[in-house]
Design an enzyme around this catalytic site. Structure first.
Site, mmCIF file in Angstrom:
data_model
loop_
_atom_site.group_PDB
_atom_site.id
_atom_site.type_symbol
_atom_site.label_atom_id
_atom_site.label_comp_id
_atom_site.label_asym_id
_atom_site.label_seq_id
_atom_site.Cartn_x
_atom_site.Cartn_y
_atom_site.Cartn_z
ATOM 1 N N GLU A 172 0.798 -1.225 0.000
ATOM 2 C CA GLU A 172 0.000 0.000 0.000
ATOM 3 C C GLU A 172 0.834 1.278 0.000
ATOM 4 O O GLU A 172 0.804 2.053 0.970
ATOM 5 C CB GLU A 172 -0.935 0.023 1.217
ATOM 6 C CG GLU A 172 -1.841 -1.186 1.312
ATOM 7 C CD GLU A 172 -2.905 -1.056 2.399
ATOM 8 O OE1 GLU A 172 -2.746 -0.219 3.294
ATOM 9 O OE2 GLU A 172 -3.891 -1.794 2.328
ATOM 10 N N GLU A 354 -5.222 -8.665 1.340
ATOM 11 C CA GLU A 354 -5.873 -8.285 2.605
ATOM 12 C C GLU A 354 -7.348 -8.059 2.348
ATOM 13 O O GLU A 354 -7.728 -7.397 1.370
ATOM 14 C CB GLU A 354 -5.308 -6.968 3.182
ATOM 15 C CG GLU A 354 -3.945 -7.089 3.793
ATOM 16 C CD GLU A 354 -3.437 -5.754 4.346
ATOM 17 O OE1 GLU A 354 -4.250 -4.887 4.742
ATOM 18 O OE2 GLU A 354 -2.203 -5.586 4.366
HETATM 19 C C1 GBH Z 1 -4.423 -1.949 5.642
HETATM 20 O O1 GBH Z 1 -4.556 -0.615 5.306
HETATM 21 C C2 GBH Z 1 -3.036 -2.205 6.152
HETATM 22 O O2 GBH Z 1 -2.224 -2.806 5.167
HETATM 23 C C3 GBH Z 1 -2.989 -2.997 7.417
HETATM 24 O O3 GBH Z 1 -1.715 -2.930 7.971
HETATM 25 C C4 GBH Z 1 -4.062 -2.506 8.344
HETATM 26 O O4 GBH Z 1 -3.984 -3.082 9.613
HETATM 27 C C5 GBH Z 1 -5.392 -2.805 7.722
HETATM 28 O O5 GBH Z 1 -5.475 -2.298 6.441
HETATM 29 C C6 GBH Z 1 -6.585 -2.300 8.511
HETATM 30 O O6 GBH Z 1 -6.605 -0.915 8.574
HETATM 31 O O7 GBH Z 1 -7.202 5.963 5.800
HETATM 32 O O8 GBH Z 1 -8.763 7.374 6.920
HETATM 33 O O9 GBH Z 1 -8.102 7.887 4.681
HETATM 34 C C7 GBH Z 1 -5.847 -0.193 4.952
HETATM 35 C C8 GBH Z 1 -5.758 1.078 4.208
HETATM 36 C C9 GBH Z 1 -7.881 1.892 4.907
HETATM 37 C C10 GBH Z 1 -6.593 2.912 3.156
HETATM 38 C C11 GBH Z 1 -9.008 2.820 4.576
HETATM 39 C C12 GBH Z 1 -7.717 3.820 2.887
HETATM 40 C C13 GBH Z 1 -9.440 5.025 3.903
HETATM 41 C C14 GBH Z 1 -9.731 5.873 5.108
HETATM 42 N N1 GBH Z 1 -6.993 1.696 3.812
HETATM 43 N N2 GBH Z 1 -8.445 4.037 4.104
HETATM 44 S S1 GBH Z 1 -8.360 6.835 5.646
#
Ligand code: GBH
Length: 448
Positions: A172, A354
């Site tokens: 990511e 994921e």
């Molecule tokens: C993943 O990121 C990660 O790879 C992992 O380590 C983590 O534990 C897991 O998800 C759960 O969060 O970020 O407020 O702008 C997830 C990444 C989450 C990115 C939602 C976009 C949108 C809201 N995504 N996010 S914000």
């Protein structure tokens, strides 16, 4: 489109990868053990207010000390692969110069333990834990960091490559760049749009150059990258919202997938950035577009976009949300997979690296956390993968986020994503109802 509520085990071929995923900083703890160097997340956790419950990764799930027990736990689920990440500061404490054989040794024991149990190791080189010493020199904003990453990637592959089923460079990069350098909610906690754009370019460049170098060295047969994405959907049918959703998709998804798959950044985002656009050297985009053997997709939800902004916690349609306030929207997984398939004729096989949800702990019944909301989330999202496959998208694997409750970044231990419950006071691991369902589903799949 309507989805059947339960995925049929028969929808997935024998070669399909079924797994669970974790990352180093979120589970390992033991941040001082065996010569590990400091990471930017160790430092960031000490910044007052950075982590909502004031916690850090010093202990986490004690996975470092409990490796053997956790290997048995993974095997007990009946998965055929396990996705983990390697902490750069364990392998090379300062991010350049001396290697730390003891640190790499932990991952050798992990990989060998998986192989002994018939489980395919799927590794990621960078899940956000940059050595702090490199951050002290400017971190990912510096082009030097790209070359240090390539050295690190080659070192890991040299020692582990032939034992890894698949190796991804970055997890990511949108999160590492934007959350780390623009909104500042992740390490290193900076807030500067131009810097974030430069960081995103260096992350992508380090991916391309590392894949090229590792492929030349030889070792792991499947090299790729993991991108987070979900469909960006307009909040209303108003043309301004539709345009905003398209632009958001370009910023959030195509800024990463376009250079990787076709060697160019979306022109509309370069224009939007203007003077904040990154410095790009001749040859960088060709390097980033090196062919890859797999792409990992991390999917959690869709984004609902209006001309005034993007929202993950849009409740317009009254859809249920998880404990992160993210909508539960399984159709979005089918949609984004079909979108990737449509956008890129040269798309390699995809893995869902994921997918999962945070939910507050339900009551224990017969010693099992009854996480029926998570169980339903997994079922409907696996069905969404089956639907994408029926529509012709090559998806070769699915990995649940996460194996166990862990350190959820800025939310500390307050959000639980695990299919296995962790009691942080005792470090006792207990499979939840979702884990028992997954195990039964995988048994059906093997016996079908
Ligand atoms: C993943 O990121 C990660 O790879 C992992 O380590 C983590 O534990 C897991 O998800 C759960 O969060 O970020 O407020 O702008 C997830 C990444 C989450 C990115 C939602 C976009 C949108 C809201 N995504 N996010 S914000």
């Amino acid at each position: 489109a309507a989805l059947s509520s339960t995925a049929q085990a028969g929808d997935f071929p024998n070669s399909f990868l079924w797994g669970a995923a974790t990352s180093s900083f979120q589970i390992e703890g033991a941040t001082q053990a065996d010569g590990r160097g400091e990471s930017i997340w160790d430092r960031f956790c000490r910044q007052p207010g950075a982590i909502s419950d004031g916690s850090n990764g010093d202990i986490a799930c004690e996975h470092f000390q409990r490796l053997e027990q956790d290997l048995d736990l993974i095997a007990s689920l009946g998965v055929n692969c396990y996705r983990f990440s390697i902490a750069w500061p364990r392998v090379q404490p300062l991010g350049q110069g001396a290697w730390n054989a003891a640190g790499l040794g932990f991952y050798e024991r992990l990989v060998d333990g998986l192989l002994q149990r018939g489980i395919k190791p799927v590794a990621t080189l960078y899940h956000w834990d940059l050595p702090q010493a490199l951050q002290d020199q400017g971190g990912w904003a510096m082009r030097d960091t790209v070359h240090h990453f390539v050295d690190y990637a080659r070192h890991v592959q040299k020692h582990l490559g032939d034992r890894l089923y698949a190796l991804s460079t970055h997890n990511e990069p949108w999160c590492a760049a934007t959350l780390g350098h623009e909104t500042g909610v992740h390490a290193p906690g900076l807030r500067n749009r131009a810097l974030a754009a430069q960081v995103s370019h260096h992350l992508l460049l380090s991916h391309g150059l590392a894949v090229q170098a590792m492929r030349a060295d030889g070792g792991c047969k499947s090299l790729g990258i993991v991108l987070n994405m979900g469909p960006s959907m307009p909040a209303t049918a108003h043309p301004a919202d539709i345009a905003a959703a398209r632009l958001y998709d370009a910023r959030f998804r195509r800024w990463y997938s376009d250079p990787v798959m076709r060697g160019q950044y979306p022109a509309e985002i370069l224009a939007e950035l203007g003077a904040d656009a990154p410095t790009i050297h001749d040859g960088d985009l060709q390097a980033i577009a090196v062919p890859i053997d797999h792409m990992g997709i991390n999917y959690y939800s869709r984004q609902v976009v209006s001309a005034s902004g993007a929202h993950w916690n849009a409740r317009a349609e009254g859809l249920p949300v998880s404990d992160m306030d993210w909508e539960i929207y399984p159709e979005g997984l089918t949609d984004i997979l079909c979108q990737m398939h449509a956008d890129y004729p040269n798309l390699p096989p995809l893995y869902i690296t994921e997918n999962g949800g945070a939910f507050p702990d339900q009551a224990m019944q017969n010693g099992v956390v009854q996480d029926l909301d998570r169980l339903d989330y997994l079922q409907t999202h696996i069905a969404a993968v089956a639907e994408a496959r029926r529509r012709g998208v090559r998806v070769d694997g699915y990995m649940v986020w996460s194996l166990m409750d862990n350190f959820e970044w800025a939310f500390g231990y307050s959000k639980r994503f695990g299919i296995v419950h962790v009691d942080y006071a005792t470090q006792v691991r207990t499979p939840k109802a979702s884990a028992l369902w997954y195990r039964d589903f995988l048994r059906q799949w093997r016996q079908r």
